[in-house]
Design an enzyme around this catalytic site. Structure first.
Site, short mmCIF file in Angstrom:
data_model
loop_
_atom_site.label_atom_id
_atom_site.label_comp_id
_atom_site.label_asym_id
_atom_site.label_seq_id
_atom_site.Cartn_x
_atom_site.Cartn_y
_atom_site.Cartn_z
N ASP A 134 24.68 -50.14 -22.72
CA ASP A 134 23.69 -50.87 -23.51
C ASP A 134 23.38 -52.23 -22.88
O ASP A 134 24.22 -52.79 -22.18
CB ASP A 134 24.23 -51.04 -24.94
CG ASP A 134 23.10 -51.19 -25.96
OD1 ASP A 134 21.92 -51.24 -25.57
OD2 ASP A 134 23.42 -51.26 -27.16
N ASN A 189 15.93 -41.84 -27.99
CA ASN A 189 15.26 -42.74 -27.04
C ASN A 189 13.82 -42.35 -26.69
O ASN A 189 13.09 -43.14 -26.10
CB ASN A 189 16.07 -42.85 -25.72
CG ASN A 189 17.32 -43.70 -25.84
OD1 ASN A 189 18.29 -43.49 -25.13
ND2 ASN A 189 17.31 -44.68 -26.73
N ARG A 227 29.15 -51.34 -32.31
CA ARG A 227 28.83 -50.18 -33.15
C ARG A 227 29.16 -48.91 -32.38
O ARG A 227 29.10 -48.88 -31.16
CB ARG A 227 27.33 -50.14 -33.44
CG ARG A 227 26.85 -51.14 -34.44
CD ARG A 227 25.38 -50.97 -34.71
NE ARG A 227 24.56 -51.45 -33.61
CZ ARG A 227 23.68 -50.72 -32.97
NH1 ARG A 227 23.48 -49.46 -33.28
NH2 ARG A 227 22.97 -51.25 -31.99
#
Ligand code: IPE
Ligand code: MG
Length: 232
Positions: A22, A70, A192
């Site tokens: 990320d 995505n 997360r």
């Protein structure tokens, strides 16, 4: 006895590291660059991590390349990420030099809803075939992958073949050979769990780092590996 004379039962088990890569966009924005440049830098970081993992006690490296969620990103960004996957799956010579094989997990190409374009399918098939002779690190790229979709499919397939228990689910995952994850990495300060390997991450350690993925390097990998329980 193996070649190093370590009895098999105390030989360190080879670890499975999974990465949610990320922060490519933020990495680029910080430098005044388009997001696509962040993805390009992220692909290079991945190549570096493959080399580093192959040189360490890592048996399995599984990375989240592109999720089922995505596809809603802007078309030019999606196109760029797809072309980078052709590049990843094209790194066959490099993989072989590292004695690494490439695998893929995601929605099977022929199944309803699957969206992998044909040119990426071909790159995947060729990479998997051309690196199948390597017996070191297994690099698995998740593309058009979602953990819930994987589990829903596994449950459906298991239900058609007798009682549904944990073994039946495991046997029906996209890649039943993928071992449990030892350490899950998530970069860029996102603490997360996302829709990644939801079954396989049971019991794993988690390494969260503020660094965006393009800055994730061998030193960071070592920090993540230090969290793993060894041997288990
Ligand atoms: C990860 O970086 C790459 C993919 C999900 C394909 P992001 O694109 O999510 O970067 P940020 O989160 O916007 O910084
Ligand atoms: Mg992100």
């Amino acid at each position: 006895m193996n070649s190093t004379n370590i009895p098999p039962d105390i030989e360190p088990r080879r670890l499975h590291v999974a990465c949610v890569m990320d922060g490519n966009g933020r990495w680029a924005r910080k430098r005044g660059l388009p997001r696509t440049e962040g993805h390009t830098a992220g692909e290079e970081a991945l190549a570096e991590i493959v080399r580093a993992a192959a040189a360490r006690n890592v048996g399995w490296l599984t990375v989240f390349g592109f999720s089922t969620e995505n596809w809603v990103r802007p078309r030019p960004e999606v196109r760029h990420i797809l072309s980078l996957h052709r590049k990843i799956f094209g790194r066959v010579d490099e993989m072989r030099r590292n004695n690494a094989s490439i695998r893929w997990i995601g929605r099977p190409f022929s199944e309803k809803g699957a969206r992998t374009p044909v040119y990426v399918q071909r790159a995947i098939q060729k990479a998997v075939a051309d690196t199948a002779g390597s017996n070191g690190l297994v690099v698995t790229v998740a593309f058009d992958y979602g953990g819930r979709a994987e589990l829903a499919r596994a449950a459906g397939r298991a239900a058609g073949a007798g009682p549904v228990d944990a073994h039946a689910i495991s046997r029906n995952l996209y890649d039943p050979d993928l071992p449990p994850v030892d350490v899950l990495v998530r970069t860029s300060g996102e603490t997360r769990i996302s829709n990644f390997l939801l079954w396989q991450i049971n019991g794993c350690r988690v390494y969260f780092t503020d660094r965006p993925w393009p800055d994730f390097d061998a030193t960071e990998l070592d920090r993540a590996l230090a969290l793993a329980d060894t041997p288990r």
